[in-house]
Design a protein around this motif. Structure first.
Motif, short mmCIF file in Angstrom:
data_model
loop_
_atom_site.label_atom_id
_atom_site.label_comp_id
_atom_site.label_asym_id
_atom_site.label_seq_id
_atom_site.Cartn_x
_atom_site.Cartn_y
_atom_site.Cartn_z
N PHE A 154 -31.82 50.58 -7.95
CA PHE A 154 -32.74 51.12 -6.96
C PHE A 154 -34.18 51.12 -7.48
O PHE A 154 -35.12 50.86 -6.72
CB PHE A 154 -32.31 52.53 -6.55
N LEU A 155 -34.37 51.43 -8.76
CA LEU A 155 -35.73 51.41 -9.32
C LEU A 155 -36.29 50.00 -9.30
O LEU A 155 -37.48 49.79 -9.01
CB LEU A 155 -35.70 51.96 -10.75
N SER A 156 -35.45 49.00 -9.59
CA SER A 156 -35.92 47.61 -9.60
C SER A 156 -36.41 47.17 -8.23
O SER A 156 -37.48 46.57 -8.10
CB SER A 156 -34.78 46.69 -10.06
N VAL A 157 -35.60 47.46 -7.20
CA VAL A 157 -36.00 47.01 -5.86
C VAL A 157 -37.20 47.81 -5.36
O VAL A 157 -38.04 47.29 -4.62
CB VAL A 157 -34.82 47.10 -4.89
N LEU A 207 -42.67 47.64 -3.67
CA LEU A 207 -43.96 48.32 -3.76
C LEU A 207 -45.08 47.31 -3.99
O LEU A 207 -46.15 47.39 -3.37
CB LEU A 207 -43.93 49.35 -4.88
N ASP A 208 -44.83 46.34 -4.86
CA ASP A 208 -45.88 45.37 -5.18
C ASP A 208 -46.11 44.36 -4.07
O ASP A 208 -47.09 43.61 -4.11
CB ASP A 208 -45.54 44.65 -6.49
N ALA A 209 -45.23 44.31 -3.08
CA ALA A 209 -45.47 43.45 -1.94
C ALA A 209 -46.61 43.97 -1.07
O ALA A 209 -47.28 43.21 -0.38
CB ALA A 209 -44.20 43.31 -1.10
N GLN A 210 -46.84 45.28 -1.11
CA GLN A 210 -47.82 45.90 -0.20
C GLN A 210 -48.90 46.68 -0.92
O GLN A 210 -49.88 47.08 -0.29
CB GLN A 210 -47.09 46.86 0.76
N GLY A 235 -35.57 37.42 -7.19
CA GLY A 235 -34.31 37.65 -7.88
C GLY A 235 -33.87 39.09 -7.81
O GLY A 235 -32.67 39.38 -7.75
N LEU A 236 -34.81 40.02 -7.83
CA LEU A 236 -34.45 41.44 -7.77
C LEU A 236 -33.83 41.79 -6.42
O LEU A 236 -32.79 42.45 -6.35
CB LEU A 236 -35.69 42.30 -8.03
N PHE A 237 -34.46 41.38 -5.32
CA PHE A 237 -33.93 41.69 -4.00
C PHE A 237 -32.51 41.13 -3.82
O PHE A 237 -31.59 41.83 -3.39
CB PHE A 237 -34.83 41.12 -2.91
N VAL A 238 -32.33 39.87 -4.17
CA VAL A 238 -31.04 39.22 -3.97
C VAL A 238 -29.97 39.81 -4.89
O VAL A 238 -28.86 40.13 -4.47
CB VAL A 238 -31.17 37.70 -4.20
N TRP A 265 -29.32 53.92 0.59
CA TRP A 265 -30.29 54.25 -0.46
C TRP A 265 -31.16 53.03 -0.81
O TRP A 265 -32.36 53.16 -1.07
CB TRP A 265 -29.58 54.75 -1.71
N PHE A 266 -30.54 51.86 -0.83
CA PHE A 266 -31.30 50.62 -1.01
C PHE A 266 -32.36 50.52 0.08
O PHE A 266 -33.53 50.19 -0.19
CB PHE A 266 -30.32 49.45 -0.93
N SER A 267 -31.95 50.80 1.30
CA SER A 267 -32.88 50.73 2.42
C SER A 267 -34.03 51.71 2.26
O SER A 267 -35.19 51.39 2.55
CB SER A 267 -32.13 51.01 3.73
N ILE A 268 -33.71 52.92 1.78
CA ILE A 268 -34.77 53.91 1.57
C ILE A 268 -35.77 53.41 0.54
O ILE A 268 -36.99 53.46 0.75
CB ILE A 268 -34.17 55.25 1.13
N CYS A 269 -35.26 52.92 -0.61
CA CYS A 269 -36.15 52.39 -1.64
C CYS A 269 -37.01 51.26 -1.10
O CYS A 269 -38.22 51.20 -1.32
CB CYS A 269 -35.33 51.88 -2.83
#
Length: 433
Positions: free
Chosen positions: A18-21, A26-29, A115-118, A139-143
């Motif tokens: 969860f921290l990775s995604v 976060l860095d996308a925006q 790679g992280l998302f996939v 939880w993935f969705s929340i992150c």
């Protein structure tokens, strides 16, 4: 191992996933509110669209590659490699001496983020059954959603307090924590049993790049690459994105919905940030996004709990697109700040309802051996929509932010119609591995 025992044993790994995604999204925006400071330091504005586009484009191009690599060589080593590349790119961005160097760093970051998302999505699919995994996908969705919508907030605050370079350098300590946590991940072992599809990777990357750049020559090259990709994949021994996946209606509809949702909800966030900064500074404008971000979290939690309890999921993308349409209609007609913020809360509720439901639906119907490819396909579609959004909506932005929201109306209307084509396949409750 039962899912209950697995849950206890894998708590550190889940935190690392969860921290990775969260960091990747976060860095996308996060650069949205930092761009004025970056422009002031380096001078000029012509190349700064690439600070955002390079990241999204690199992630889109590399996503299918990581899905296949994970299926063949194992999820853990591919995930750690992607995280290392993301952190290297973060360091390059934080130390960049020029705009060109910053864009190169963003390419490295984006290549890691794909790679992280996939890998995170596929890892969750391997760790849990679809029914048990619904809450973890929640939880993935929340992150994912909170990070994407909170990006301008974080970017504005960090830029104001510590300078724009801090928005990249803060990834380093957090990323090292993620590496330590991911060391505990215990995915199924893999064995390479077929040649790697390098031609498919190159052609798919060319097609994505061409369609994302949206110029006459790039679209032409993208179309040629797409046609060549189809012919190559039909004959490939181990295709990077097996075309037979599109025989599954759930996968096909989810891919289309992911493109449209990425375009509408993620591709528009920079313009939302601009709208909220019209009469405020970066920090205050970013903080105005907080109610929308909280709405994303709320709807994600509620949706994941309902889906885990009932096994039904089609209602979520349908309600998401309907609420999105309602919110955008309000944003095209209302100008007072309280009403704008209210509409953005509804927009946030809509965004939180669909971001990972589609990944869950496709994991539910995919054969175990194709879970990486399926995760890559859905993430690729969402990333493609997210990358197309800022470029395409930029033309509508010539008429102001109202033009952006007007352009979203047909996109969300099409998404709502498409959502009703998603079939219902009850979530599996058997063992996941």
């Amino acid at each position: 191992m039962s899912t209950t025992a697995l849950k206890r044993a894998q708590k550190p790994a889940l935190a690392g996933l969860f921290l990775s995604v969260f960091l990747a999204m976060l860095d996308a925006q996060v650069v949205a509110t930092a761009l004025p400071r970056i422009t002031a330091e380096f001078g000029g504005t012509g190349s700064y669209a690439w600070v955002t586009t390079a990241y999204l484009l690199a992630g889109s191009v590399t996503a299918p590659l990581y899905g296949k690599l994970g299926d063949v060589f194992g999820r853990k080593r591919v995930l750690l490699g992607a995280l290392a590349l993301f952190l290297l790119g973060s360091l390059a961005c934080g130390l960049a001496p020029s705009a060109a160097a910053l864009i190169v760093g963003r390419v490295l970051q984006g290549a890691g983020s794909g790679g992280l998302f996939v890998s995170v999505g596929a890892s969750l699919g391997e760790m849990f059954t679809p029914r048990e995994g619904a809450k973890y996908f929640g939880w993935f969705s929340i992150c994912f959603a909170v990070a994407s919508l909170a990006g301008p907030v974080v970017g504005g605050v960090l830029t104001g307090v510590a300078g724009w370079r801090s928005i990249f350098l803060v990834n380093l300590p957090l990323g090292l924590v993620a590496v330590a946590l991911l060391k505990t991940l215990d995915p199924p072992r893999r064995r390479r049993d077929a040649p790697f599809d390098f031609a498919g990777v190159v052609l798919l990357g060319g097609a994505i790049t061409g369609f994302t750049l949206l110029t006459p020559w790039s679209i032409g090259l993208g179309a040629v690459a797409a046609v060549a990709f189809v012919f190559v994949e039909r004959k490939a021994e181990a295709p990077v994105l097996p075309l037979r996946l599109f025989n599954d209606r759930t996968f096909t509809v989810s891919v289309v919905l992911s493109v449209l949702a990425g375009f509408a909800f993620l591709g528009s966030i920079n313009y939302v940030a601009v709208l909220l900064q019209a009469d405020a500074g970066p920090a205050e404008g970013g903080l105005r996004l907080v109610p929308m971000t909280l709405a994303v979290s709320l709807s994600s939690v509620v949706a994941s709990k309902v889906i885990a309890r009932t096994g039904a999921y089609r209602w979520a993308p349908r309600l998401s697109m309907a609420l999105g349409l309602l919110a955008v209609l309000g944003l095209t007609t209302l100008d007072e700040l309280p009403w704008v913020l209210a509409c953005l809360v509804v927009f946030g509720l809509a965004a939180g309802l669909n971001l990972q439901v589609l990944a869950l639906a496709t994991q539910n119907t995919a054969p175990h051996a194709d879970r990486g490819a399926v995760a890559a396909g859905v993430n690729l579609a969402r990333a493609l929509g997210s990358a197309l959004g800022p470029v395409a909506l930029g033309f509508a932005y010539n008429a102001g932010t109202h033009g952006v929201f007007l352009a979203l109306l047909p996109v969300l209307a099409l998404a709502l119609v498409t959502a009703f084509a998603l079939p219902h396949v009850p979530l599996k409750t058997g063992e996941s591995r």
